[in-house]
Enzyme design. Structure first.
Site, PDB file in Angstrom:
ATOM      1  N   LYS A   1      34.375  27.554  43.623  1.00 52.52           N
ATOM      2  CA  LYS A   1      35.770  27.725  43.178  1.00 52.52           C
ATOM      3  C   LYS A   1      36.483  28.791  44.000  1.00 52.52           C
ATOM      4  O   LYS A   1      37.621  28.591  44.445  1.00 52.52           O
ATOM      5  CB  LYS A   1      35.795  28.085  41.677  1.00 52.52           C
ATOM      6  CG  LYS A   1      35.265  26.975  40.780  1.00 52.52           C
ATOM      7  CD  LYS A   1      35.426  27.294  39.307  1.00 52.52           C
ATOM      8  CE  LYS A   1      34.520  28.411  38.844  1.00 52.52           C
ATOM      9  NZ  LYS A   1      33.073  28.038  38.952  1.00 52.52           N
ATOM     10  N   THR A   2      35.838  29.931  44.211  1.00 51.83           N
ATOM     11  CA  THR A   2      36.449  30.988  45.020  1.00 51.83           C
ATOM     12  C   THR A   2      36.646  30.523  46.457  1.00 51.83           C
ATOM     13  O   THR A   2      37.688  30.783  47.076  1.00 51.83           O
ATOM     14  CB  THR A   2      35.586  32.261  44.986  1.00 51.83           C
ATOM     15  OG1 THR A   2      35.427  32.694  43.634  1.00 51.83           O
ATOM     16  CG2 THR A   2      36.231  33.376  45.797  1.00 51.83           C
TER      17      THR A   2
ATOM     18  N   ARG B   1      25.530  28.322  45.756  1.00 50.56           N
ATOM     19  CA  ARG B   1      25.315  29.769  45.788  1.00 50.56           C
ATOM     20  C   ARG B   1      23.830  30.097  45.697  1.00 50.56           C
ATOM     21  O   ARG B   1      23.326  30.969  46.417  1.00 50.56           O
ATOM     22  CB  ARG B   1      26.068  30.442  44.647  1.00 50.56           C
ATOM     23  CG  ARG B   1      25.907  31.974  44.618  1.00 50.56           C
ATOM     24  CD  ARG B   1      26.585  32.570  43.406  1.00 50.56           C
ATOM     25  NE  ARG B   1      28.023  32.362  43.474  1.00 50.56           N
ATOM     26  CZ  ARG B   1      28.839  32.503  42.423  1.00 50.56           C
ATOM     27  NH1 ARG B   1      28.346  32.815  41.242  1.00 50.56           N
ATOM     28  NH2 ARG B   1      30.132  32.324  42.564  1.00 50.56           N
TER      29      ARG B   1
ATOM     30  N   ASP C   1      40.246  34.782  39.131  1.00 53.74           N
ATOM     31  CA  ASP C   1      38.944  34.296  38.705  1.00 53.74           C
ATOM     32  C   ASP C   1      38.741  34.569  37.218  1.00 53.74           C
ATOM     33  O   ASP C   1      39.280  35.538  36.680  1.00 53.74           O
ATOM     34  CB  ASP C   1      37.850  34.999  39.515  1.00 53.74           C
ATOM     35  CG  ASP C   1      36.519  34.278  39.444  1.00 53.74           C
ATOM     36  OD1 ASP C   1      36.486  33.121  38.982  1.00 53.74           O
ATOM     37  OD2 ASP C   1      35.505  34.873  39.859  1.00 53.74           O
TER      38      ASP C   1
ATOM     39  N   THR D   1      35.020  29.193  34.154  1.00 54.59           N
ATOM     40  CA  THR D   1      33.759  28.544  33.820  1.00 54.59           C
ATOM     41  C   THR D   1      33.801  27.981  32.403  1.00 54.59           C
ATOM     42  O   THR D   1      32.877  27.292  31.982  1.00 54.59           O
ATOM     43  CB  THR D   1      32.594  29.545  33.922  1.00 54.59           C
ATOM     44  OG1 THR D   1      32.879  30.696  33.115  1.00 54.59           O
ATOM     45  CG2 THR D   1      32.403  29.992  35.373  1.00 54.59           C
TER      46      THR D   1
END
Length: 342
Positions: free
Chosen positions: A67-68, A220, A112, A161
């Site tokens: 997402k980032t 990640r 975020d 999230t």
């Protein structure tokens, strides 16, 4: 005088540099999420043709899926600056007002964990997203006055999230909403291949596949495991090349098993199976049994165990599924209330 830097600061800067290098910088470089990528490309291309900022974008999904990175790509492909913030950092309407009023025309604002913003800030954001304006209250009580403040047009990219915690008025103001899905092993292998090239380490296909299978569908985690494999190869192997044996040895050293379960995952699973005969057992009781906070078990461990079919959730508590016993190599407990609620 020579300038000295603290070793910890230098290490942090090096880590940040590596993290930045591993992130793709365009939608073409981004692996996976093919449908979302196509939708974003159309959104950005239309905005570019019309000479306006792109519509506000909401990205939802589990941690670690990009997402980032996608927010950074939105700014890069729009050729606009990027401002980073987070929901927990915006605890007052004044915090948001200061942030919004400092934006330049067309700037991309990334927030975020947007669902963790203060309610007063959320309400201010409604007007800012829709009309590029906020109202500043001056004074208190009967003499309070509302002063409108015009904002430069901007694009908000929100990441969450837990999209269910977003109020409907906020969710409805996003022009585009995307949900990111977990990655397939083939996609993660491509992520590992690209990251290995950036890190300057040779990883054969069989070793990339092993890392991908242990990465829980999350890029990640794949990158983190690759870096541990690289470290192992540097210390115990050939340095610039990591073999399949290095992958097995490194991940075994860090307690990551063949399907990606780590020490805490197995501790929760074994407590559920051994101490509570497969359940059902309450979340708090399970957390106490493994010495962790309930929030950690619920948000970090439980989603993956449920997704792979090792744990079930019932009105009476958590239960172990047959696959959990098979993975641990244990016989299913006789007389267990495993399926009482199914």
């Amino acid at each position: 005088m020579p300038e000295f830097h603290d070793a910890g600061e230098v290490a942090d800067e090096a880590e940040l540099a590596i993290e930045g290098a591993l992130r793709p910088h365009s939608l073409d470089e981004f692996v996976g999420q093919q449908k979302v990528r196509g939708q974003l490309k159309l959104l950005l291309d239309a905005a570019r043709i019309q000479g306006r900022p792109a519509d506000h974008i909401l990205l939802s999904g589990p941690p670690g899926l990009g997402k980032t990175t996608l927010a950074m790509i939105v700014a890069h492909e729009s050729e606009r600056p990027l401002r980073l913030s987070s929901g927990p950092a915006i605890q007052h309407a004044g915090d948001l007002a200061a942030l919004l009023s400092s934006l330049t025309p067309g700037e991309v604002l990334f927030i975020d964990e947007i669902h963790r913003m203060a309610r007063s800030a959320e309400e201010m954001l409604y007007l800012a997203m829709e009309d590029f304006r906020i109202d500043i209250m001056v004074g208190k009580g009967a003499g309070a006055t509302s002063i409108p403040l015009e904002l430069a047009p901007f694009t908000l990219v929100g990441a969450t999230t837990r999209s269910g915690l977003l109020p409907n008025p906020l969710r409805d103001r996003f022009g585009f909403t995307a949900h990111l899905e977990y990655y397939e092993s083939e996609e993660l292998e491509r992520v590992v291949a690209r990251s290995a090239l950036v890190l300057g380490v040779q990883v054969p296909s069989i070793a990339r596949d092993e890392i991908a299978r242990r990465s829980r569908g999350t890029p990640r985690i794949a990158n983190r495991l690759l870096r541990r494999v690289r470290d192992y190869a540097l210390v115990h192997g050939e340095g610039s090349a990591a073999s399949a044996g290095d992958v097995h040895a490194a991940l075994d050293l860090y307690d990551v098993d063949r399907i990606g379960l780590d020490r805490l995952d197995r501790a929760v699973l074994e407590a559920l199976v051994r101490k509570f005969r497969g359940g059902p057992v309450g979340l708090s009781t399970l957390a106490v049994a493994v010495g962790e906070e309930p929030e950690t078990v619920e948000s970090v461990v439980e989603p993956y165990l449920v997704r792979i079919g090792f744990m079930g959730r019932t009105p009476r508590g958590r239960i172990a599924m047959p696959e959990a016993y098979q993975h641990l190599g244990l016989p299913q407990a006789t007389g267990s209330p495993l399926f009482d609620d199914l």
